[in-house]
Design an enzyme around this catalytic site. Structure first.
Site, PDB file in Angstrom:
ATOM      1  N   TYR A 144       0.851  -1.198   0.000  1.00  0.00           N
ATOM      2  CA  TYR A 144       0.000   0.000   0.000  1.00  0.00           C
ATOM      3  C   TYR A 144       0.882   1.241   0.000  1.00  0.00           C
ATOM      4  O   TYR A 144       1.822   1.344   0.795  1.00  0.00           O
ATOM      5  CB  TYR A 144      -0.886   0.009   1.246  1.00  0.00           C
ATOM      6  CG  TYR A 144      -1.805   1.211   1.343  1.00  0.00           C
ATOM      7  CD1 TYR A 144      -2.851   1.386   0.433  1.00  0.00           C
ATOM      8  CD2 TYR A 144      -1.618   2.175   2.329  1.00  0.00           C
ATOM      9  CE1 TYR A 144      -3.699   2.494   0.526  1.00  0.00           C
ATOM     10  CE2 TYR A 144      -2.462   3.276   2.425  1.00  0.00           C
ATOM     11  CZ  TYR A 144      -3.493   3.428   1.517  1.00  0.00           C
ATOM     12  OH  TYR A 144      -4.327   4.521   1.619  1.00  0.00           O
ATOM     13  N   ASP A 239       9.352   2.870  -0.064  1.00  0.00           N
ATOM     14  CA  ASP A 239       8.286   3.560   0.652  1.00  0.00           C
ATOM     15  C   ASP A 239       8.443   3.202   2.128  1.00  0.00           C
ATOM     16  O   ASP A 239       8.008   2.142   2.585  1.00  0.00           O
ATOM     17  CB  ASP A 239       6.919   3.125   0.107  1.00  0.00           C
ATOM     18  CG  ASP A 239       5.775   3.830   0.839  1.00  0.00           C
ATOM     19  OD1 ASP A 239       6.047   4.579   1.805  1.00  0.00           O
ATOM     20  OD2 ASP A 239       4.606   3.608   0.453  1.00  0.00           O
ATOM     21  N   LYS A 267       4.099   9.086   8.800  1.00  0.00           N
ATOM     22  CA  LYS A 267       3.836   8.510  10.126  1.00  0.00           C
ATOM     23  C   LYS A 267       4.798   9.028  11.205  1.00  0.00           C
ATOM     24  O   LYS A 267       4.598  10.130  11.703  1.00  0.00           O
ATOM     25  CB  LYS A 267       3.802   6.984  10.023  1.00  0.00           C
ATOM     26  CG  LYS A 267       2.663   6.552   9.071  1.00  0.00           C
ATOM     27  CD  LYS A 267       2.260   5.117   9.095  1.00  0.00           C
ATOM     28  CE  LYS A 267       0.946   4.925   8.354  1.00  0.00           C
ATOM     29  NZ  LYS A 267       1.031   4.319   7.043  1.00  0.00           N
TER      30      LYS A 267
HETATM   31  C1  LIG Z   1       0.355   4.712   5.715  1.00  0.00           C
HETATM   32  C2  LIG Z   1       1.116   4.471   4.483  1.00  0.00           C
HETATM   33  C3  LIG Z   1       1.018   5.314   3.359  1.00  0.00           C
HETATM   34  C4  LIG Z   1       0.017   6.415   3.278  1.00  0.00           C
HETATM   35  O1  LIG Z   1       0.235   7.417   4.216  1.00  0.00           O
HETATM   36  P1  LIG Z   1      -0.985   8.408   4.585  1.00  0.00           P
HETATM   37  O2  LIG Z   1      -0.357   9.396   5.514  1.00  0.00           O
HETATM   38  O3  LIG Z   1      -2.040   7.559   5.191  1.00  0.00           O
HETATM   39  O4  LIG Z   1      -1.438   9.034   3.308  1.00  0.00           O
HETATM   40  C5  LIG Z   1       1.863   5.090   2.291  1.00  0.00           C
HETATM   41  N1  LIG Z   1       2.755   4.071   2.306  1.00  0.00           N
HETATM   42  C6  LIG Z   1       2.875   3.251   3.359  1.00  0.00           C
HETATM   43  C7  LIG Z   1       3.901   2.167   3.326  1.00  0.00           C
HETATM   44  C8  LIG Z   1       2.054   3.400   4.466  1.00  0.00           C
HETATM   45  O5  LIG Z   1       2.151   2.540   5.490  1.00  0.00           O
END
Ligand SMILES: *Cc1c(COP(=O)(O)O)cnc(C)c1O
Length: 432
Positions: A144, A239, A267
């Site tokens: 994701y 990511d 995060k």
């Molecule tokens: C949470 C997450 C996102 C998205 O971040 P948001 O702040 O919710 O838009 C993208 N990549 C990874 C790996 C994530 O865990």
């Protein structure tokens, strides 16, 4: 244990907010039942609207490495708020957080702050396409990267929980250049490069996956991706929105010793306030406006409250011993869970990296999305509710990771394992 007030708040919320929530997984669709409405948090605990206290392993889905409402962070936010919440002009705080991020994350030489992980991955991919002058991007099933159109293909997290292959509203054109492969399969990547020579701008991945449940990379896999992308002139994007500062202080790249070209963060970097970032080699980052031609902007980007929260969080988190203690607590938790499950004959795959963990109710080793889906999700849902009744709050979906914090002391871990000593044997008594 009645949760009448949460129930009433949920009913009211559903009338004015789609599904009653502002992010789908919060609605408990993956496990059934009604979500808890939260009143406050402190350290490892959250309290629901009915006044019940829970040990929390969601930690706002990862950001809260110091626990809820850590004194130094809250104090700094208060102080900054007194000086104003946004200026739309540069502040010293942005440079300070950039310098700290660069000192911690080994491949990052320059960084641009945005407001969410979604923005970070969107921008990093635009940058990769601008820099390479190529269109195609490669992602992996079950990974994701936020909710941008081009990335909502075989995405994990809420999409996995809801069982949506895709989302309506995403035009075919938006995903025509998105290629999807199974994780932990290097020959598949090699084949794809052969099939699309000089067309692939970047490979983006969660180097340790948390959005299809916890799935680590196989030994040598990340290095294999590094070698293949270099050979074929594509960029490698880690990511690290979830893994950044979590699987090690320097993220997955430091833990596994593999350097990507670009890194996305989110995060933890906001210390519980909305922040994202993307960074990497200076030569690539100079393509971003106003240094270079690739446009990307944000009214609230580099917001002083968010920068402050991120700065103080990372300063506290990187103090000697804090990460190591939290990592050790996480290992104790996960090996404890695995031992208890084995003892009562429940097939389980449990693992952790740094301060991120997860477990699947399956006898099959989990290495990709297909094997993650062999987990007994009905059993997971029953177990989730049993834990909740014992005042342990975990992610309401099989396809999410769990998170600890510096506030998860050995005593808290032991209390948690006591709950598993009751819930897992009870689970074994019910046929799956
Ligand atoms: C949470 C997450 C996102 C998205 O971040 P948001 O702040 O919710 O838009 C993208 N990549 C990874 C790996 C994530 O865990």
């Amino acid at each position: 244990m009645t949760r009448d007030r949460s129930k009433a708040l949920y009913t009211a919320a559903r009338k004015v907010i789609p599904g009653g929530v502002n992010s789908p997984v919060r609605a408990f669709r993956g496990v059934g039942g009604d979500p808890l409405f939260i009143q406050r948090g402190q350290g490892p605990y959250i309290w629901d609207a009915d006044g019940h206290r829970y040990i929390d392993y969601v930690m706002s889905w990862g950001p809260l490495v110091l626990g809820h409402a850590p004194e130094p962070v809250i104090e700094a936010i208060r102080e900054q708020a007194g000086r104003g919440t946004s200026y739309g002009a540069p502040t010293e705080l942005e440079t300070q957080l950039a310098e700290l991020v660069i000192s911690l994350v080994p491949s990052v030489e320059m960084v641009r702050f945005v407001n969410s992980g979604t923005e970070a991955t969107m921008s990093a991919l635009r940058l990769a396409r601008a820099y390479t002058n190529r269109s195609k991007i490669v992602k992996f099933a079950g990974h994701y990267h936020g909710h941008a159109d081009m990335l909502l293909v075989q995405a994990g997290s809420g999409v996995a929980t809801l069982g949506l292959p895709d989302s309506p509203g995403v035009p075919a054109g938006a995903v025509q250049d998105t290629l999807t492969l199974p994780f932990n399969d290097l020959p598949a990547v090699e084949q794809l490069f052969a099939q699309f020579p000089d067309q692939i701008a970047a490979i983006i991945l969660e180097p340790v996956v948390g959005n299809m449940g916890f799935v680590p990379p196989q030994p040598g896999y990340l290095q294999g991706l590094r070698d293949l992308t270099r050979k074929h002139g594509a960029l490698l994007i880690f990511d690290e929105v979830m893994t950044g500062f979590r699987v090690s202080l320097g993220g997955a790249q430091a833990r596994y010793g593999v350097m990507p070209d670009l890194t996305t963060l989110g995060k933890v970097i906001g210390g519980g306030l909305p922040v994202g970032a993307y960074g990497g080699r200076a030569e690539i980052m100079q393509t971003v406006a106003p240094s270079g031609p690739m446009y990307q902007a944000g009214t609230l980007s580099g917001n002083p409250l968010a920068m402050t929260a991120g700065l103080v969080t990372l300063r506290e988190w990187s103090k000697p011993g804090v990460f190591e203690r939290t990592e050790a607590a996480t290992q104790t938790l996960v090996s404890g869970i695995a031992d208890i499950a084995r003892h009562c004959g429940i097939p389980i795959q449990a693992g952790s990296a740094g301060t991120m963990f997860g477990y699947f109710f399956t006898s099959q080793p989990v290495t990709d999305y297909a094997s993650a889906r062999t987990s007994d999700t009905a059993r997971f849902a029953r177990h989730f509710h049993a834990l909740l009744d014992r005042r342990i709050y975990t992610a309401p979906s099989q396809f999410e990771a769990g998170f600890t914090s510096a506030a998860h002391t050995p005593d808290i871990i032991e209390q948690t394992l006591d709950a598993f000593r009751v819930t897992l044997p009870a689970l074994a008594a019910v046929p799956s």
